[in-house]
Design a protein around this motif. Structure first.
Motif, PDB file in Angstrom:
ATOM      1  N   TYR A  92     -51.019 -13.378 -14.487  1.00  0.00           N
ATOM      2  CA  TYR A  92     -51.018 -13.753 -13.076  1.00  0.00           C
ATOM      3  C   TYR A  92     -49.925 -12.980 -12.346  1.00  0.00           C
ATOM      4  N   TYR A  93     -50.309 -12.362 -11.230  1.00  0.00           N
ATOM      5  CA  TYR A  93     -49.392 -11.556 -10.442  1.00  0.00           C
ATOM      6  C   TYR A  93     -49.240 -12.164  -9.051  1.00  0.00           C
ATOM      7  N   CYS A  94     -48.018 -12.208  -8.551  1.00  0.00           N
ATOM      8  CA  CYS A  94     -47.826 -12.619  -7.168  1.00  0.00           C
ATOM      9  C   CYS A  94     -47.740 -11.376  -6.288  1.00  0.00           C
ATOM     10  N   ASN A  95     -48.081 -11.573  -5.042  1.00  0.00           N
ATOM     11  CA  ASN A  95     -48.116 -10.484  -4.066  1.00  0.00           C
ATOM     12  C   ASN A  95     -47.623 -11.008  -2.737  1.00  0.00           C
ATOM     13  N   ALA A  96     -46.920 -10.173  -2.000  1.00  0.00           N
ATOM     14  CA  ALA A  96     -46.441 -10.583  -0.682  1.00  0.00           C
ATOM     15  C   ALA A  96     -46.429  -9.383   0.254  1.00  0.00           C
ATOM     16  N   GLU A  97     -46.788  -9.627   1.498  1.00  0.00           N
ATOM     17  CA  GLU A  97     -46.689  -8.605   2.538  1.00  0.00           C
ATOM     18  C   GLU A  97     -45.343  -8.789   3.234  1.00  0.00           C
ATOM     19  N   ILE A  98     -44.469  -7.804   3.071  1.00  0.00           N
ATOM     20  CA  ILE A  98     -43.075  -7.968   3.472  1.00  0.00           C
ATOM     21  C   ILE A  98     -42.667  -6.884   4.448  1.00  0.00           C
ATOM     22  N   THR A  99     -41.974  -7.293   5.498  1.00  0.00           N
ATOM     23  CA  THR A  99     -41.324  -6.354   6.406  1.00  0.00           C
ATOM     24  C   THR A  99     -39.843  -6.354   6.087  1.00  0.00           C
ATOM     25  N   ARG A 100     -39.349  -5.222   5.682  1.00  0.00           N
ATOM     26  CA  ARG A 100     -37.937  -5.112   5.340  1.00  0.00           C
ATOM     27  C   ARG A 100     -37.111  -4.925   6.599  1.00  0.00           C
ATOM     28  N   TRP A 101     -35.849  -5.270   6.503  1.00  0.00           N
ATOM     29  CA  TRP A 101     -34.927  -5.017   7.615  1.00  0.00           C
ATOM     30  C   TRP A 101     -34.887  -3.511   7.887  1.00  0.00           C
ATOM     31  N   GLY A 102     -35.041  -3.153   9.154  1.00  0.00           N
ATOM     32  CA  GLY A 102     -35.030  -1.750   9.543  1.00  0.00           C
ATOM     33  C   GLY A 102     -36.389  -1.091   9.502  1.00  0.00           C
ATOM     34  N   ALA A 103     -37.395  -1.776   8.977  1.00  0.00           N
ATOM     35  CA  ALA A 103     -38.750  -1.218   8.907  1.00  0.00           C
ATOM     36  C   ALA A 103     -39.596  -1.728  10.070  1.00  0.00           C
ATOM     37  N   ILE A 104     -40.616  -0.972  10.382  1.00  0.00           N
ATOM     38  CA  ILE A 104     -41.526  -1.363  11.459  1.00  0.00           C
ATOM     39  C   ILE A 104     -42.737  -2.092  10.890  1.00  0.00           C
ATOM     40  N   TRP A 105     -43.260  -1.581   9.773  1.00  0.00           N
ATOM     41  CA  TRP A 105     -44.492  -2.099   9.213  1.00  0.00           C
ATOM     42  C   TRP A 105     -44.242  -2.905   7.946  1.00  0.00           C
ATOM     43  N   ALA A 106     -45.151  -3.813   7.682  1.00  0.00           N
ATOM     44  CA  ALA A 106     -45.118  -4.577   6.435  1.00  0.00           C
ATOM     45  C   ALA A 106     -45.783  -3.775   5.324  1.00  0.00           C
ATOM     46  N   HIS A 107     -45.318  -3.977   4.112  1.00  0.00           N
ATOM     47  CA  HIS A 107     -45.910  -3.360   2.933  1.00  0.00           C
ATOM     48  C   HIS A 107     -46.158  -4.430   1.887  1.00  0.00           C
ATOM     49  N   GLY A 108     -47.117  -4.178   1.037  1.00  0.00           N
ATOM     50  CA  GLY A 108     -47.415  -5.117  -0.039  1.00  0.00           C
ATOM     51  C   GLY A 108     -46.543  -4.865  -1.250  1.00  0.00           C
ATOM     52  N   TYR A 109     -46.030  -5.930  -1.821  1.00  0.00           N
ATOM     53  CA  TYR A 109     -45.197  -5.850  -3.024  1.00  0.00           C
ATOM     54  C   TYR A 109     -45.795  -6.761  -4.100  1.00  0.00           C
ATOM     55  N   TRP A 110     -45.617  -6.342  -5.364  1.00  0.00           N
ATOM     56  CA  TRP A 110     -46.138  -7.103  -6.499  1.00  0.00           C
ATOM     57  C   TRP A 110     -45.013  -7.589  -7.403  1.00  0.00           C
ATOM     58  N   GLY A 111     -45.218  -8.766  -7.962  1.00  0.00           N
ATOM     59  CA  GLY A 111     -44.337  -9.249  -9.013  1.00  0.00           C
ATOM     60  C   GLY A 111     -44.733  -8.643 -10.342  1.00  0.00           C
ATOM     61  N   GLN A 112     -43.966  -8.978 -11.382  1.00  0.00           N
ATOM     62  CA  GLN A 112     -44.138  -8.338 -12.685  1.00  0.00           C
ATOM     63  C   GLN A 112     -45.254  -8.966 -13.508  1.00  0.00           C
ATOM     64  N   GLY A 113     -45.769 -10.105 -13.115  1.00  0.00           N
ATOM     65  CA  GLY A 113     -46.835 -10.751 -13.871  1.00  0.00           C
ATOM     66  C   GLY A 113     -46.290 -11.763 -14.854  1.00  0.00           C
ATOM     67  N   THR A 114     -47.035 -12.847 -15.003  1.00  0.00           N
ATOM     68  CA  THR A 114     -46.683 -13.867 -15.981  1.00  0.00           C
ATOM     69  C   THR A 114     -47.951 -14.282 -16.709  1.00  0.00           C
ATOM     70  N   GLN A 115     -47.876 -14.383 -18.028  1.00  0.00           N
ATOM     71  CA  GLN A 115     -49.046 -14.655 -18.860  1.00  0.00           C
ATOM     72  C   GLN A 115     -49.394 -16.142 -18.849  1.00  0.00           C
ATOM     73  N   VAL A 116     -50.647 -16.436 -18.600  1.00  0.00           N
ATOM     74  CA  VAL A 116     -51.173 -17.792 -18.720  1.00  0.00           C
ATOM     75  C   VAL A 116     -52.267 -17.766 -19.781  1.00  0.00           C
ATOM     76  N   THR A 117     -52.108 -18.580 -20.809  1.00  0.00           N
ATOM     77  CA  THR A 117     -53.092 -18.654 -21.880  1.00  0.00           C
ATOM     78  C   THR A 117     -53.553 -20.097 -22.016  1.00  0.00           C
ATOM     79  N   VAL A 118     -54.877 -20.297 -21.923  1.00  0.00           N
ATOM     80  CA  VAL A 118     -55.450 -21.631 -22.025  1.00  0.00           C
ATOM     81  C   VAL A 118     -56.293 -21.684 -23.290  1.00  0.00           C
ATOM     82  N   SER A 119     -55.907 -22.560 -24.196  1.00  0.00           N
ATOM     83  CA  SER A 119     -56.624 -22.685 -25.465  1.00  0.00           C
ATOM     84  C   SER A 119     -57.728 -23.736 -25.346  1.00  0.00           C
ATOM     85  N   SER A 120     -58.805 -23.495 -26.090  1.00  0.00           N
ATOM     86  CA  SER A 120     -59.942 -24.436 -26.032  1.00  0.00           C
ATOM     87  C   SER A 120     -59.805 -25.549 -27.057  1.00  0.00           C
TER      88      SER A 120
END
Length: 120
Positions: A92-120
């Motif tokens: 699972y990856y998180c994502n955010a549209e972020i405007t940095r200080w000093g920037a005009i436009w927002a950009h998309g950033y990704w997290g590093q991912g976290t594993q989710v495992t569901v056993s049956s």
């Protein structure tokens, strides 16, 4: 800017997990935030998104089971996952549209991912 995801793990089918993703760094504003997932051999897919105003959108496969929320004061987005199924197993990856200080436009950033495992 960094996105730090946490909360993944191994859980039995029917169980619950709560993912968190905290944004840090030079952030002026955050627009949409969301969670995506990628299972082995499959493309990354949208799980849920939330606007800065709190409007939510979910993939059909998780509607009624997952809930996305955010704490704007903490620059953090959450994903509460209930009634988990083996087919929810993915990174699972998180994502955010972020405007940095000093920037005009927002950009998309990704997290590093976290594993989710569901056993049956």
């Amino acid at each position: 800017v960094q996105l730090q995801a946490s909360g993944g793990g191994l859980v039995e089918a029917g169980g619950s997990l709560r993912l968190s993703c905290a944004v840090s760094g030079s952030v002026r504003s955050i627009n949409d935030m969301g969670w995506y997932r990628q299972a082995p051999g499959k493309q990354r897919e949208l799980v849920a998104t939330i606007t800065s105003g709190g409007s939510q959108n979910y993939a059909d496969s998780v509607k009624g089971r997952f809930s996305i929320s955010r704490d704007n004061a903490k620059n953090t987005v959450y994903l509460q996952m209930n009634s988990l199924k083996p087919e929810d197993t993915a990174v699972y990856y998180c994502n955010a549209e972020i405007t940095r200080w000093g920037a005009i436009w927002a950009h998309g950033y990704w997290g590093q991912g976290t594993q989710v495992t569901v056993s049956s």
